[in-house]
Write an enzyme that holds these catalytic residues in place. Structure first.
Site, PDB file in Angstrom:
ATOM      1  N   GLY A 143       1.047   3.742  -2.182  1.00 47.43           N
ATOM      2  CA  GLY A 143       0.314   4.990  -2.396  1.00 47.43           C
ATOM      3  C   GLY A 143       1.001   5.933  -3.363  1.00 47.43           C
ATOM      4  N   LEU A 144       1.656   5.355  -4.377  1.00 49.59           N
ATOM      5  CA  LEU A 144       2.248   6.151  -5.476  1.00 49.59           C
ATOM      6  C   LEU A 144       3.186   7.268  -5.007  1.00 49.59           C
ATOM      7  CD1 LEU A 144      -0.714   6.566  -8.039  1.00 49.59           C
ATOM      8  CD2 LEU A 144       1.132   4.898  -8.080  1.00 49.59           C
TER       9      LEU A 144
ATOM     10  N   ASN B 150      -2.526  -4.589 -13.265  1.00 48.93           N
ATOM     11  CA  ASN B 150      -2.001  -3.959 -12.055  1.00 48.93           C
ATOM     12  C   ASN B 150      -2.322  -4.889 -10.878  1.00 48.93           C
ATOM     13  OD1 ASN B 150      -1.015  -2.073 -10.192  1.00 48.93           O
ATOM     14  ND2 ASN B 150      -1.864  -0.370 -11.352  1.00 48.93           N
TER      15      ASN B 150
ATOM     16  N   ARG C  86       0.869  -1.193   0.000  1.00 45.56           N
ATOM     17  CA  ARG C  86       0.000   0.000   0.000  1.00 45.56           C
ATOM     18  C   ARG C  86       0.907   1.246   0.000  1.00 45.56           C
ATOM     19  NH1 ARG C  86      -0.453   2.143   4.945  1.00 45.56           N
ATOM     20  NH2 ARG C  86      -2.484   3.084   4.524  1.00 45.56           N
TER      21      ARG C  86
ATOM     22  N   GLY D  53       2.845 -10.930  -7.210  1.00 46.61           N
ATOM     23  CA  GLY D  53       3.511 -12.198  -6.953  1.00 46.61           C
ATOM     24  C   GLY D  53       2.766 -13.372  -7.562  1.00 46.61           C
TER      25      GLY D  53
ATOM     26  N   CYS E 144      -4.176   2.048 -10.083  1.00 46.23           N
ATOM     27  CA  CYS E 144      -3.513   1.867  -8.790  1.00 46.23           C
ATOM     28  C   CYS E 144      -4.566   1.628  -7.702  1.00 46.23           C
ATOM     29  CB  CYS E 144      -2.666   3.074  -8.411  1.00 46.23           C
ATOM     30  SG  CYS E 144      -1.903   2.842  -6.791  1.00 46.23           S
TER      31      CYS E 144
END
Lengths: 278, 219
Positions: A61-62, A186, A59, A206, A123
């Site tokens: 968050g860009l 994604n 996580r 994964g 995302c």
């Protein structure tokens, strides 16, 4: 887009070129930089990541310097070594579609430095932008059209996920709007809990992603002709890569496998080079 | 920074769950740097580099399948050295390490810096530096350092860091953080910590940080 071998380092795990010392340019088709958004983002507070036997969950968050900071980095030569050794894909995003259009405008001047421009429409770890921007399909189509017009002649990729829209439907829209390719997939939203109760609600990557991404590639290839497909999710071996090509991918991404061993990408790329797929 | 394999020359048991793995071959590293070691999992695990018996060494605490496999392994696959080297401050210093930081402790000891290993139970082997056993002894050690040390570095558990921060002024305290890492090279942004609102990454800006930058709120 001509890359050889057909192996791409995925946006996200690839960061901003930090894996450069470990990768052999002969065996890497292209290197995708971590998504850059219109405004800078500090990312989410920790904890940001965990791993289990079958998945990595994040996580982040860009976290990124924003498009203006990124442009300054390009101008100051931060990526010169990367550019000199690899074909580079830039990944772009924003909090709303108008910001995607703005970053396209800003990147126009620099687009020649990149073999393709990837727009991250998926995302799962930001409150605005990412997954949410495609919820209004008509608005999304208009943005795709505008970006296509702005970046005329450039190879445009859209990174999409499985939430918010069926992948084949998204790919059809992209094709209709003149986009060149899709990156499938994604990370998918997941939930992880540590024994101490710490929860990570983030994006899964994964091995757990491989069958999901393979199905996405298969469906898009079956229903949308002439679109370039980069398969992304759970590629850890040469055999994993072959499965993606069999399902219809033109290229594959290596992402979280870099965390297991950065050399995995070189090994798969070397075998792909020998295997006659390129 | 390289991706390489290295032989394990020797394995010493320090406590019931913590070992020192002495490595064959030289690794050119500086104090505070670490390596990401393949423990057969999807993500490599960070270990701070140290020395033992005049060779590069890692301390390994067995916490699960991966670390159990590591202590049974004759060779390690890893990349590094990584992280920002620790610039040793001027003056009288002390390095307090948990057994999981013993090899790093040995490195500082060999540099002539006072080093204390802080354990829950007595060590199973002799070490050439001080040791304290138990929580009370650890707290007493911290109190003895306040006003008597120019700097203190703590390499240990979150609880050890927290207690150190309660006793020592943050301008003399340095801590090694252990936020979950995936890449170790600054790419994935997974090991972020925030210092007064500013994002930092344990793998690139650390792993050793001056406690002062966190403004009284250690991660």
């Amino acid at each position: 887009m001509k890359i050889s071998p057909p192996l791409v380092i995925a946006s996200g795990p690839a960061g901003r070129g930090e894996y450069l010392p470990f990768l052999d340019p002969r065996y890497i088709g292209a290197y995708t930089l971590k998504t850059v958004t219109y405004s800078p983002k500090a990312g989410n507070p920790p904890p940001r990541m965990r791993a289990s036997e079958f998945y990595v969950i994040n996580r982040i968050g860009l976290e990124n310097p924003g498009i203006h900071g990124f442009v300054e980095e390009i101008k100051s030569g931060v990526y010169d070594e990367l550019f000199s050794k690899f074909k580079v894909i830039v990944s772009l995003g924003g909090d709303e579609l108008s910001e995607y259009e703005k970053v396209a405008q800003i990147m126009k001047e620099f687009s020649g430095r990149f073999v393709a421009l990837e727009f991250n429409f998926s995302c799962p770890n930001v409150k605005s932008g990412g997954l949410s921007v495609i919820s209004d399909k008509e608005r999304w189509k208009a943005a795709l059209r505008n970006i296509r017009r702005t970046l005329k002649g450039e190879f445009l990729l859209a990174k999409i996920g499985i939430e918010g829209i069926f992948v084949e439907e998204a790919a059809m829209v992209l094709k209709e709007e003149g986009w060149d390719g899709v990156v499938l997939l994604n990370s998918v939203r997941g939930y992880h809990k540590d024994p101490d109760g710490t929860v990570i609600a983030g994006g899964l990557s994964g091995p757990i992603m491989k069958p999901i991404s393979l199905r996405a590639v298969y469906e898009v290839r079956k229903k949308v002709s002439g679109i370039y497909i980069i398969g992304c999710g759970g590629v850890y071996t040469y055999e994993d890569a072959l499965e993606y090509f069999e399902a219809g991918a033109d290229a594959v991404c290596i992402g979280s496998a870099l965390f297991k061993d950065p050399n995995i990408a070189n090994e798969i790329g070397r075998k792909l080079s020998k295997g006659g797929i390129v | 920074m390289e991706n390489f394999s290295v032989e394990r020359k020797e394995l010493l048991r320090l406590t019931k769950d913590t070992y020192v793995a002495v490595l064959g071959g030289e690794i050119d590293f500086k104090p505070g740097q670490f390596v990401m070691v393949d423990a057969g999992k999807l993500v490599r695990k960070p270990f701070m580099l140290g020395r033992w018996n005049a060779k590069a060494a890692l301390s390994i605490k067995v916490v699960g399948d991966g670390t159990r496999r590591l202590v049974q392994s004759d060779s390690f696959r890893m990349h590094g050295p990584l992280g920002k080297p620790f610039k040793i401050p001027e003056g009288r210093g002390a390095v307090l390490v948990a057994p999981s930081g013993a090899a790093t402790g040995m490195l500082f000891h060999e540099m002539g810096i006072r080093t204390v290993i802080c354990t829950k139970e007595p060590l199973e082997i002799d070490v050439p530096f001080e040791s304290v056993v138990g929580d009370k002894a650890f707290l007493k050690l911290l109190e003895s350092l306040e006003g008597n040390a120019d700097w203190v570095l703590v390499i240990g558990s979150k609880e050890m860091r927290k207690r150190a921060a309660e006793v020592l002024k943050d301008d003399i305290l340095y801590v090694s953080l252990d936020e979950f890492m995936a890449c170790g090279v600054g790419a994935c942004k997974g090991c972020a910590v925030f210092a007064k609102g500013r994002v930092m990454h344990v793998c690139k800006n650390g792993p050793i940080f001056h406690a002062k930058i966190f403004g009284g709120e250690l991660p």
